[in-house]
Design a protein around this motif. Structure first.
Motif, PDB file in Angstrom:
ATOM      1  N   THR A   1       2.220  11.127  -0.298  1.00 18.75           N
ATOM      2  CA  THR A   1       1.833   9.714  -0.182  1.00 18.75           C
ATOM      3  C   THR A   1       0.314   9.575  -0.161  1.00 18.75           C
ATOM      4  O   THR A   1      -0.251   8.684  -0.821  1.00 18.75           O
TER       5      THR A   1
ATOM      6  N   GLN B   1      -1.050  10.295  -3.608  1.00 22.43           N
ATOM      7  CA  GLN B   1      -0.674   9.214  -4.512  1.00 22.43           C
ATOM      8  C   GLN B   1      -1.580   8.005  -4.315  1.00 22.43           C
ATOM      9  O   GLN B   1      -2.031   7.379  -5.295  1.00 22.43           O
ATOM     10  N   GLN B   2      -1.881   7.670  -3.068  1.00 26.38           N
ATOM     11  CA  GLN B   2      -2.786   6.559  -2.778  1.00 26.38           C
ATOM     12  C   GLN B   2      -4.195   6.847  -3.307  1.00 26.38           C
ATOM     13  O   GLN B   2      -4.851   5.968  -3.873  1.00 26.38           O
TER      14      GLN B   2
ATOM     15  N   ASN C   1      -4.157   6.495  -7.172  1.00 30.26           N
ATOM     16  CA  ASN C   1      -4.106   5.104  -7.614  1.00 30.26           C
ATOM     17  C   ASN C   1      -5.397   4.366  -7.287  1.00 30.26           C
ATOM     18  O   ASN C   1      -5.799   3.457  -8.020  1.00 30.26           O
TER      19      ASN C   1
ATOM     20  N   THR D   1      -1.347   5.472 -13.234  1.00 29.14           N
ATOM     21  CA  THR D   1      -0.883   5.062 -11.902  1.00 29.14           C
ATOM     22  C   THR D   1       0.527   5.599 -11.662  1.00 29.14           C
ATOM     23  O   THR D   1       1.376   5.581 -12.554  1.00 29.14           O
ATOM     24  N   THR D   2       0.762   6.057 -10.445  1.00 33.12           N
ATOM     25  CA  THR D   2       2.087   6.605 -10.120  1.00 33.12           C
ATOM     26  C   THR D   2       2.577   6.055  -8.781  1.00 33.12           C
ATOM     27  O   THR D   2       1.780   5.843  -7.862  1.00 33.12           O
ATOM     28  N   TYR D   3       3.886   5.811  -8.712  1.00 31.18           N
ATOM     29  CA  TYR D   3       4.500   5.323  -7.470  1.00 31.18           C
ATOM     30  C   TYR D   3       5.702   6.168  -7.054  1.00 31.18           C
ATOM     31  O   TYR D   3       6.282   5.928  -6.001  1.00 31.18           O
ATOM     32  N   LYS D   4       6.082   7.134  -7.877  1.00 34.30           N
ATOM     33  CA  LYS D   4       7.292   7.912  -7.594  1.00 34.30           C
ATOM     34  C   LYS D   4       7.005   9.408  -7.607  1.00 34.30           C
ATOM     35  O   LYS D   4       7.813  10.216  -8.081  1.00 34.30           O
TER      36      LYS D   4
END
Length: 514
Positions: A165, A168-169, A172, A193-196
């Protein structure tokens, strides 16, 4: 070719003893041994495919689809791909396959293999690091060797929680800054950008050619938060690096080395870096980017400070998971990180520029393929060469291989230095190699099998400058036979090779000559 396809159904694959390495005390059932020796690329009539394979495939498909601006075309292509995948997964389930001996053998061998692995959960089946072999080793040994690798505190640091997490933050956040500064367009920002994201799981590939089956760590980064950003940075660096040393491929090097005549009393030698990717210091990468910024800046509108921040993030966000424990890689980059080859190339380029200035004699030639170097040196300068190369950085250390009886293997060729100091080449397969490629009995499309065979024939033919046609044909026939190609097809393919060679000779001969 359809007749060839039908004729192959009357036989079954045979055991390739070189393609399987049993490091256990367990006896493998004959059918299971044959199936395991065929390797992970052997397509069965129906099978439950490894999910990891589909991660790779779907990631590649999505990368290709992103180059198409029309969203409707993207959606239609996704549907077509999904249909092909589903047909692959379910094919053979409703076929009257008992009439096909090959299908019958594959189903039986798959059943025996699954039963064998279920009855022996203490046996791990993995792909070798080199040689394209299937290795069986005790699961306990595999686990202990992996943990031993991860106990190296100069490379890996255990951490108490999953950092996905957080990374990932950070990823982004960097992408938003690039977009807000109008350094990338909206499409690129969406792609980066990635969220998964999911924590990569490290695994080891055994070195089947070494005693004790030591492991090489590999971290598949396709699901990591910085995967796409790392590819973005890698593309910029690769476009920026114009090398005087790089080998593009075996064919170009073959053409180059066959025109070389070495000075008297010079010999061939190759150098290799010990674990280059995990050995590259981050400070060395940063310094090399700064030194080469005038070249790099022509391929990006990102300023130096922000570019260095992105590179540092791509390196520092290397992490993995094993047996529920998370690890942060504190040295170098992972084998599997898209930016690793570009950073290694950058460092090796600077290393060569620096080292060559310190030598007290000129090199007739030096060429580089990732971290493998080949050069010609006076034999009495060997120790001097090693001292200079190993003094560049304490973390980057080299080993060497000197020619034996005037011969030296490099890439997939054997270089031979003759009495007149000229160098010739021939296609070469290391003793550790399994000789395994796409087996003819596999349920891949026929054109894929034929193209694999033709490409192999081309390699042997083009890379062998000191072999006559008879020797080339023998090598090709032996390898194709080992991979299940029927004799009639082998003969047709080699005859076409001879016809092609004769046509080339005719075109290259002076007009009027026979």
């Amino acid at each position: 070719m359809e007749q060839t396809s039908e004729s192959c159904r009357e036989s079954a694959p045979t055991l390739n003893e070189r393609a399987i390495c049993n490091g256990t005390q367990v006896t493998i059932p004959p059918e299971a041994e044959v199936l395991l020796s065929l390797g992970p690329k052997f397509a069965l009539p129906h099978t439950k495919s490894d999910p990891v394979f589909f991660y790779h495939m779907l990631a590649d498909i999505e990368c290709i689809l992103k180059s198409e601006n029309d969203a409707s075309i993207q959606d239609r292509t996704r549907c077509a791909v999904a249909n092909v995948v589903l047909n692959h997964l379910h094919r053979g389930e409703n076929q009257n396959s008992h009439q096909d001996p090959l299908v019958k053998f594959c189903k039986s061998a798959e059943k025996v293999t699954r039963k064998f692995l279920k009855e022996h959960p203490d046996v791990a089946v993995v792909k070798s690091d080199k040689g394209n072999k299937t290795v069986l080793m005790p699961s306990q040994d595999y686990q202990s060797k992996m943990l031993e690798l991860l106990r190296d505190r100069e490379t890996y640091e255990p951490i108490s929680r999953d950092p996905t997490t957080r990374f990932q933050q950070q990823n982004n956040s960097i992408v938003r800054r690039l977009r807000n500064l109008e350094l990338i367009d909206a499409k690129t920002a969406k792609h980066l950008t990635t969220y998964k994201a999911v924590c990569p799981r490290i695994y080891g590939q055994p070195k089947a050619h070494k005693q004790g089956l030591p492991l090489r760590p590999v971290v598949p980064n396709m699901t990591a938060p910085s995967y796409h950003l790392s590819k973005f940075v890698s593309n910029i660096l690769q476009q920026s690096l114009v090398s005087a040393y790089n080998i593009q491929d075996s064919y170009s090097f073959c053409e180059f080395i066959n025109g070389v005549t070495l000075p008297e009393k010079h010999v061939l030698i190759s150098l290799d870096v010990k674990s280059l990717f995990t050995s590259i210091p981050r400070t060395l990468v940063i310094n090399n980017i700064i030194m080469r910024w005038d070249t790099i800046r022509s391929n990006t509108n990102i300023c130096l400070d922000l570019f260095l921040e992105i590179v540092d993030f791509c390196m520092s966000s290397s992490y993995c998971k094993f047996n529920g424990q998370h690890y942060l890689q504190v040295s170098g980059t992972a084998m599997g990180n898209p930016v690793s080859p570009a950073l290694a190339d950058l460092v090796m380029e600077s290393l060569l520029d620096t080292v060559l200035q310190k030598l007290d004699f000129p090199l007739p030639f030096i060429r580089k393929y990732v971290d493998d170097l080949i050069m010609a040196i006076p034999l009495n300068k060997l120790q001097h060469i090693m001292d200079i190369f190993n003094s560049y950085d304490i973390h980057i250390q080299f080993t060497y291989e000197l020619e034996v009886e005037n011969c030296l293997p490099f890439l997939d060729m054997l270089l031979t230095r003759h009495d007149n100091q000229k160098v010739t080449t021939r296609w070469y397969q290391k003793p550790i190699a399994s000789g395994r490629f796409l087996n003819f009995h596999s349920f891949h499309p026929m054109n894929q099998k034929l193209n694999t065979a033709k490409n192999f024939i081309k390699r042997v033919n083009k890379l062998s400058t000191d072999l006559d046609e008879h020797d080339k044909i023998k090598i090709i026939d032996d390898q194709l036979k080992q991979n299940g190609f029927p004799k009639s097809l082998r003969n047709r393919l080699t005859n076409r090779m001879n016809e092609h060679s004769m046509n080339e000779q005719h075109r290259s001969s002076p007009r009027g000559c026979p």
